[in-house]
Design a protein around this motif. Structure first.
Motif, PDB file in Angstrom:
ATOM      1  N   LEU A  96       4.190  13.218 -19.789  1.00 30.02           N
ATOM      2  CA  LEU A  96       3.919  13.945 -21.031  1.00 30.02           C
ATOM      3  C   LEU A  96       3.237  13.037 -22.040  1.00 30.02           C
ATOM      4  O   LEU A  96       3.346  11.817 -21.984  1.00 30.02           O
ATOM      5  CB  LEU A  96       5.209  14.488 -21.641  1.00 30.02           C
ATOM      6  CG  LEU A  96       6.222  13.467 -22.140  1.00 30.02           C
ATOM      7  CD1 LEU A  96       6.981  14.007 -23.325  1.00 30.02           C
ATOM      8  CD2 LEU A  96       7.169  13.056 -21.020  1.00 30.02           C
ATOM      9  N   GLN A  97       2.545  13.708 -22.930  1.00 28.56           N
ATOM     10  CA  GLN A  97       1.992  13.003 -24.099  1.00 28.56           C
ATOM     11  C   GLN A  97       2.551  13.681 -25.351  1.00 28.56           C
ATOM     12  O   GLN A  97       3.531  13.236 -25.916  1.00 28.56           O
ATOM     13  CB  GLN A  97       0.476  12.980 -24.043  1.00 28.56           C
ATOM     14  CG  GLN A  97      -0.022  12.058 -22.913  1.00 28.56           C
ATOM     15  CD  GLN A  97      -1.524  11.945 -22.851  1.00 28.56           C
ATOM     16  OE1 GLN A  97      -2.224  12.038 -23.843  1.00 28.56           O
ATOM     17  NE2 GLN A  97      -2.044  11.742 -21.650  1.00 28.56           N
ATOM     18  N   PHE A 100       4.375  19.247 -25.605  1.00 32.47           N
ATOM     19  CA  PHE A 100       4.495  20.677 -25.887  1.00 32.47           C
ATOM     20  C   PHE A 100       4.661  21.500 -24.609  1.00 32.47           C
ATOM     21  O   PHE A 100       5.426  22.462 -24.570  1.00 32.47           O
ATOM     22  CB  PHE A 100       3.279  21.165 -26.684  1.00 32.47           C
ATOM     23  CG  PHE A 100       3.529  22.477 -27.364  1.00 32.47           C
ATOM     24  CD1 PHE A 100       4.418  22.574 -28.420  1.00 32.47           C
ATOM     25  CD2 PHE A 100       2.896  23.628 -26.931  1.00 32.47           C
ATOM     26  CE1 PHE A 100       4.677  23.793 -29.042  1.00 32.47           C
ATOM     27  CE2 PHE A 100       3.142  24.855 -27.537  1.00 32.47           C
ATOM     28  CZ  PHE A 100       4.030  24.929 -28.599  1.00 32.47           C
ATOM     29  N   CYS A 133      -1.680  22.246 -19.792  1.00 37.16           N
ATOM     30  CA  CYS A 133      -1.425  20.988 -20.501  1.00 37.16           C
ATOM     31  C   CYS A 133      -2.754  20.517 -21.071  1.00 37.16           C
ATOM     32  O   CYS A 133      -3.726  20.350 -20.333  1.00 37.16           O
ATOM     33  CB  CYS A 133      -0.851  19.928 -19.571  1.00 37.16           C
ATOM     34  SG  CYS A 133      -0.619  18.351 -20.426  1.00 37.16           S
ATOM     35  N   ARG A 134      -2.756  20.300 -22.376  1.00 37.31           N
ATOM     36  CA  ARG A 134      -4.006  19.893 -23.031  1.00 37.31           C
ATOM     37  C   ARG A 134      -4.130  18.382 -23.129  1.00 37.31           C
ATOM     38  O   ARG A 134      -5.128  17.879 -23.653  1.00 37.31           O
ATOM     39  CB  ARG A 134      -4.076  20.503 -24.437  1.00 37.31           C
ATOM     40  CG  ARG A 134      -4.055  22.019 -24.411  1.00 37.31           C
ATOM     41  CD  ARG A 134      -4.162  22.605 -25.779  1.00 37.31           C
ATOM     42  NE  ARG A 134      -5.472  22.361 -26.362  1.00 37.31           N
ATOM     43  CZ  ARG A 134      -5.875  22.882 -27.515  1.00 37.31           C
ATOM     44  NH1 ARG A 134      -5.057  23.649 -28.203  1.00 37.31           N
ATOM     45  NH2 ARG A 134      -7.065  22.627 -27.992  1.00 37.31           N
ATOM     46  N   CYS A 135      -3.122  17.656 -22.663  1.00 39.35           N
ATOM     47  CA  CYS A 135      -3.112  16.208 -22.915  1.00 39.35           C
ATOM     48  C   CYS A 135      -3.309  15.360 -21.659  1.00 39.35           C
ATOM     49  O   CYS A 135      -4.079  14.415 -21.664  1.00 39.35           O
ATOM     50  CB  CYS A 135      -1.790  15.789 -23.548  1.00 39.35           C
ATOM     51  SG  CYS A 135      -1.349  16.657 -25.050  1.00 39.35           S
ATOM     52  N   THR A 136      -2.569  15.661 -20.608  1.00 37.21           N
ATOM     53  CA  THR A 136      -2.395  14.671 -19.551  1.00 37.21           C
ATOM     54  C   THR A 136      -3.455  14.711 -18.462  1.00 37.21           C
ATOM     55  O   THR A 136      -3.575  13.757 -17.696  1.00 37.21           O
ATOM     56  CB  THR A 136      -1.043  14.876 -18.849  1.00 37.21           C
ATOM     57  OG1 THR A 136      -1.064  16.172 -18.214  1.00 37.21           O
ATOM     58  CG2 THR A 136       0.119  14.801 -19.832  1.00 37.21           C
TER      59      THR A 136
END
Ligand code: FES
Ligand code: FES
Length: 169
Positions: A96-97, A100, A133-136
């Motif tokens: 995770l980052q 969310f 997931c918008r980050c990882t």
């Protein structure tokens, strides 16, 4: 209307409006804010919980529809202070980052591993394909779930040290 359901092993009863969604019931009535609310259009998957053992997008379920059902949220993954191997995996493999998407991802992962303890990377990617997931970039999420599959009883002394950022690449 009155609704009664079992949430993380405890029976709960509340008066709710018939239009209340399960995600709002969990967050606003029970204070279980680990279930996130992202889009409300059944796209993002951050609201995933379990209903009778199956992952569902709780923004697509009315609280009333969960009456008499067994609901499990991310708060119910830990048992007696011991993290689920999926939680350990996300922690150790940097799954995770911003975090969310993480509760829904972990609940989907737990359900996958319960029916398929040794999934392939492709099977993991298919299982989480309904969640965004918008980050990882998903790579570390997949690695986290693979870690959990390899450690069904949690970390061993040999695996006590968290993975390094370098080893997660
Ligand atoms: Fe349920 Fe996005 S809030 S899918
Ligand atoms: Fe930020 Fe997945 S960690 S959306």
């Amino acid at each position: 209307m009155q609704v009664t359901m079992t949430v993380n092993g405890e029976s709960v009863t509340r008066e709710v409006e018939g239009r209340m969604l399960l995600v709002h019931f969990l967050r606003d009535e029970l204070g279980l804010t680990g279930t996130h609310w992202g889009c409300d259009t059944s796209n993002c998957g951050t609201c995933v919980t379990w209903m009778d053992g199956e992952p569902v997008k709780s923004c697509t379920v009315l609280a009333a529809m969960a009456g008499g059902r067994e609901v499990r949220t991310v708060e119910g993954l830990e048992k007696d202070g011991v993290l689920d191997p999926v939680q350990e995996g996300f922690m150790r493999c940097h799954g995770l980052q911003c975090g969310f998407c993480t509760p829904g991802m972990m609940l989907t992962a737990r359900a996958l591993l319960d029916r398929n303890p040794h999934p392939t990377e492709q099977e993991i990617r298919e299982a989480i394909s309904g969640q965004i997931c918008r980050c990882t970039g998903y790579t570390t999420i997949v690695r986290s779930i693979l870690w959990a599959a390899e450690h069904p009883d949690g970390p061993t002394p040999a695996a006590a040290e968290p993975e390094t950022a370098g080893s997660a690449s």
